[in-house]
Each structure stands twice: as C-alpha cells, then as structure tokens.
Design a protein around this motif. Structure first.
Motif, PDB file in Angstrom:
ATOM      1  N   LEU A  88       0.835  -1.199   0.000  1.00 49.25           N
ATOM      2  CA  LEU A  88       0.000   0.000   0.000  1.00 49.25           C
ATOM      3  C   LEU A  88       0.870   1.250   0.000  1.00 49.25           C
ATOM      4  CD1 LEU A  88      -2.732  -1.049   2.610  1.00 49.25           C
ATOM      5  CD2 LEU A  88      -2.980  -0.924   0.124  1.00 49.25           C
ATOM      6  N   LEU A 125      -3.006   6.851   2.342  1.00 46.02           N
ATOM      7  CA  LEU A 125      -4.148   6.485   3.179  1.00 46.02           C
ATOM      8  C   LEU A 125      -3.906   6.926   4.621  1.00 46.02           C
ATOM      9  CD1 LEU A 125      -4.767   2.870   1.817  1.00 46.02           C
ATOM     10  CD2 LEU A 125      -6.245   4.854   1.461  1.00 46.02           C
ATOM     11  N   TRP A 164      -4.658   6.700   8.820  1.00 48.15           N
ATOM     12  CA  TRP A 164      -4.805   5.556   9.708  1.00 48.15           C
ATOM     13  C   TRP A 164      -6.276   5.166   9.849  1.00 48.15           C
ATOM     14  CZ3 TRP A 164      -1.613   1.981  10.708  1.00 48.15           C
ATOM     15  CH2 TRP A 164      -0.236   2.232  10.796  1.00 48.15           C
ATOM     16  N   LEU A 176      -6.852   3.071   6.839  1.00 46.81           N
ATOM     17  CA  LEU A 176      -6.155   1.799   6.995  1.00 46.81           C
ATOM     18  C   LEU A 176      -6.862   0.895   7.988  1.00 46.81           C
ATOM     19  CD1 LEU A 176      -2.470   3.092   7.050  1.00 46.81           C
ATOM     20  CD2 LEU A 176      -3.511   1.656   5.271  1.00 46.81           C
ATOM     21  N   LEU A 217      -7.153  -2.935   6.593  1.00 48.60           N
ATOM     22  CA  LEU A 217      -6.235  -3.989   7.036  1.00 48.60           C
ATOM     23  C   LEU A 217      -6.912  -5.181   7.709  1.00 48.60           C
ATOM     24  CD1 LEU A 217      -3.226  -1.803   8.241  1.00 48.60           C
ATOM     25  CD2 LEU A 217      -3.472  -3.084   6.100  1.00 48.60           C
ATOM     26  N   LEU A 267       3.877  -0.046   3.891  1.00 43.60           N
ATOM     27  CA  LEU A 267       3.176   1.237   4.063  1.00 43.60           C
ATOM     28  C   LEU A 267       4.116   2.404   3.781  1.00 43.60           C
ATOM     29  CD1 LEU A 267       1.138   0.524   7.344  1.00 43.60           C
ATOM     30  CD2 LEU A 267       0.297   0.508   4.981  1.00 43.60           C
ATOM     31  N   ASN A 321       3.801   7.187   2.667  1.00 42.01           N
ATOM     32  CA  ASN A 321       2.443   7.574   3.032  1.00 42.01           C
ATOM     33  C   ASN A 321       2.396   8.743   4.018  1.00 42.01           C
ATOM     34  OD1 ASN A 321       0.523   5.840   1.602  1.00 42.01           O
ATOM     35  ND2 ASN A 321       1.573   4.157   2.638  1.00 42.01           N
TER      36      ASN A 321
END
Length: 288
Positions: free
Chosen positions: A21, A26, A28, A31, A35, A46, A49
C-alpha cells in the motif's frame, strides 16, 4: 463476505499474505477499515504515506486489532518518522521480525515530548525484531548504536549506512565500520549486508577498547573516569572478554588534578589564617 470451508464467514482475502500500500496516502482511519480484511498478512508495505507515528488505537480500536496479528515484516520506508518511540506500538506484535525504516528522518530513540530526560514512562523495547534497516536517516552520533543494543536486544542484522554519524571529518570508512561493530552487541552478525566474522569482531572490539582507553588517559584517575565509562555501555563486557586495556595517562591531566587539589588546600589555609591574632609574633605553619 464469503463462506469458509468450516461454515464461518470470511472477507475473501483470507489467503493473502503480502500487501503493498505504498504511496497511497491512506490515513490511519482508512487503513483501520482496510487492514482487518487481510487476517493472514505476513508482509505489509506502508512506505511513502507521510506517516509520522503509529497510534495506540484508532476510534477506540486497539492497533493490535487493526494490524494483522501474523505480521512478520513491516516496511515503513520514506515516511516522516523522527524517532523510534513514534512506532512503539508495533512492538506489541510478537511475530514481527523485520522492520524497515530507511529514508525517514529518525534522529533519536525517544521523542522530545517525553520530558527533560528524554525518556518515556514506557520503555521502547522491540524484543522480537531480528532485522532492522535505519539507512538514510538523520542519526547524529554513535550513541544511537549503543541504544540499539538496549531497544532492539534480539537484532541479528542491521543496516545503518548513510547517516550523519558517519560524516565526521577525518573518519574513514574502515574506522567507522570498526567503531560500529565494536559498539554493537555480539548478537549482530550482519552489518550493512556484510557478515561480521569472528576475527573482524575481535579486531573491532579491541580497537574500540583502545579508543575508550585513550579517552580515559586524558583525565586524572578517579576524576571523570566513571562518566566516560558510562558513555560506553559495553566497557565492562569488553574488558571481561579481552582484558582491561592499559591506560597510559597524560601527566598533564594528573598535574591539573594536583593543581586543583593544592588550590583547594591553599584556600583552606588562607581562611584559617584570618582567625589568628595579627599582632602576635609571626609563626611558621605547615599547611596540611
């Protein structure tokens, strides 16, 4: 939702073990919705990001319920982490063994927000990490190497190239490598993709011991020795392994120490003299 063989419902992504990703930007919160759909993830990327921390919980849901429980490798490269404490909560995942933090802005273990002692109430310890990548960060001094032994006690492989601590004028790459190996725990067997041989470690630890002895030689015995030794946490361990090095102290340091002592005694004698009767016959005294 899909039905599993045992009749329970799954997400359709139960068998996915790796997910990338990176550069999705994105949050949190986003996410936290994605996830949990991948319960079998072992590798998660990650990177890129703009993440600056890993929260303890998101919307009252603990991070342990968001990140996959079977996670063994977490890639957080090219984000904006500045200290290791900001990712403290990934230490809660017992299966996580590989942590990649290259190209962040990491310069310390703890956040400055932890107070004047720069030490949080909860120790930042990652018990299960076996491989750690901290290359291309902002690590300023070799003291950070000492901290790795404490906060990543199980690390066997480390990458830490391209950090300011190696940009000291006059320090060559061989010296920097030996100081790094000498400071690192004996558990570290792989440094910057190179295996540390037994002979190489021995040479590095002896070289590091010599450097400490040189620092000790510049101060008078008993004066600042304890402070210097505290700055080198492996001192006792290395002395036990290789023997305590001979400290050839600079006579100037001892003379300076003696000078301070004499000045202190002279002041004592002077203040004692003011109590004498100045009109009495002169007497010779030997000051202690």
């Amino acid at each position: 939702m899909v039905e599993r063989e045992d009749g329970s419902l799954g997400t359709g992504f139960d068998n996915i073990t790796s997910l990338e990703l990176e550069e999705t930007l994105l949050s949190w919160e986003e996410l936290a919705r994605i996830l949990p759909l991948f319960p079998s993830l072992q590798t998660l990327d990650l990177s890129l990001n703009q993440l600056s921390s890993i929260p303890k919980e998101i919307n009252n849901t603990p991070i342990t319920k968001i990140l996959p429980p079977k996670l063994t490798e977490l890639k957080l490269e090219r984000n904006i982490f500045t200290n290791i404490s900001s990712i403290l909560h990934v230490s809660l995942f017992p299966n996580l063994q590989k942590l990649l933090l290259a190209r962040n802005q990491i310069s310390s273990i703890h956040s400055p927000d932890n107070g004047p002692d720069n030490c949080p109430e909860t120790p930042t310890v990652f018990e299960n990490i076996r491989y750690l990548d901290l290359s291309f960060n902002s690590i300023p001094t070799f003291k950070f190497i000492d901290a790795i032994n404490t906060h990543f006690p199980s690390v066997e492989g480390l990458r830490i190239t391209h950090n300011p601590l190696y940009e000291v004028p006059g320090m060559g790459s061989d010296e920097a490598h030996m100081l790094t190996v000498g400071r690192l725990s004996w558990r570290v067997r792989l440094l910057n993709f190179t295996t540390i041989t037994i002979q190489e470690r021995t040479n590095a630890e002896l070289y590091y011991l010599g450097r400490i002895a040189k620092e000790l030689a510049e101060v008078a015995e008993g004066e600042e020795e304890e402070i210097i030794v505290r700055q080198h946490p492996r001192w006792s361990e290395l002395c036990k392994a290789h023997g305590r090095p001979i400290v050839d102290r600079d006579p100037k340091a001892n003379r300076q120490s003696l000078s301070k002592s004499l000045i202190s005694e002279l002041k004592f004698a002077y203040h004692s003299a003011v109590t004498l009767n100045l009109h009495s016959p002169c007497r010779h005294r030997i000051c202690p």
